[in-house]
Design a protein around this motif. Sequence first.
Motif, PDB file in Angstrom:
ATOM      1  N   LEU A 192      32.209  23.511 -45.951  1.00 16.60           N
ATOM      2  CA  LEU A 192      30.834  23.691 -45.160  1.00 16.60           C
ATOM      3  C   LEU A 192      29.764  24.008 -46.275  1.00 16.60           C
ATOM      4  CD1 LEU A 192      29.298  24.161 -42.559  1.00 16.60           C
ATOM      5  CD2 LEU A 192      29.976  26.495 -42.803  1.00 16.60           C
ATOM      6  N   PHE A 193      29.956  24.881 -47.219  1.00 14.24           N
ATOM      7  CA  PHE A 193      28.631  25.350 -47.949  1.00 14.24           C
ATOM      8  C   PHE A 193      28.364  24.131 -49.026  1.00 14.24           C
ATOM      9  CE2 PHE A 193      29.687  29.554 -46.764  1.00 14.24           C
ATOM     10  CZ  PHE A 193      28.376  29.992 -46.874  1.00 14.24           C
ATOM     11  N   PHE A 194      29.657  23.251 -49.413  1.00 14.50           N
ATOM     12  CA  PHE A 194      29.135  21.877 -49.902  1.00 14.50           C
ATOM     13  C   PHE A 194      28.253  20.944 -49.083  1.00 14.50           C
ATOM     14  CE2 PHE A 194      29.846  17.715 -51.482  1.00 14.50           C
ATOM     15  CZ  PHE A 194      29.640  17.654 -53.096  1.00 14.50           C
ATOM     16  N   ALA A 195      28.867  20.754 -48.024  1.00 16.71           N
ATOM     17  CA  ALA A 195      28.190  19.865 -46.873  1.00 16.71           C
ATOM     18  C   ALA A 195      26.666  20.314 -46.784  1.00 16.71           C
ATOM     19  CB  ALA A 195      28.666  19.859 -45.585  1.00 16.71           C
ATOM     20  N   ARG A 196      26.443  21.496 -46.482  1.00 12.62           N
ATOM     21  CA  ARG A 196      25.177  22.261 -46.388  1.00 12.62           C
ATOM     22  C   ARG A 196      24.060  21.948 -47.517  1.00 12.62           C
ATOM     23  NH1 ARG A 196      25.812  28.385 -44.127  1.00 12.62           N
ATOM     24  NH2 ARG A 196      24.005  28.513 -45.294  1.00 12.62           N
TER      25      ARG A 196
END
Length: 114
Positions: free
Chosen positions: A58-62
């Motif tokens: 999720l943090f990478f995607a964001r």
Amino acid sequence: MSTVQAYVIKSSRVMTTESQHPNIIFKGIDGNECEEFVAALEDLAYAEGWTEDRRRMLFFARSRLRNAALRWFARLDSSVKNDWDLFVQALFDQYPPVMNPPNSSEVGIATPVW
């Protein structure tokens, strides 16, 4: 001009996430781009051993959102911003698939059944 790279230490190896995956970007153009983005993230997670680490995904995607997608993300409820499955569902809801009309080369010739 220098480039800043983020280093991630994992299992005693160093990798540069930003420099290894610069093409994983989602601009919010359409549903086809959205599907490619999510598939690329899933492929990356598998390759890097992140499949069980949904928070990391999720943090990478964001960090890979740009333009309209980044503005859309800013308006999301915090519960969606912090849950991988809700985030992906919200992406697909916001950016439905684009259905291309078949062109003449994709349409087969009807064959009669005797």
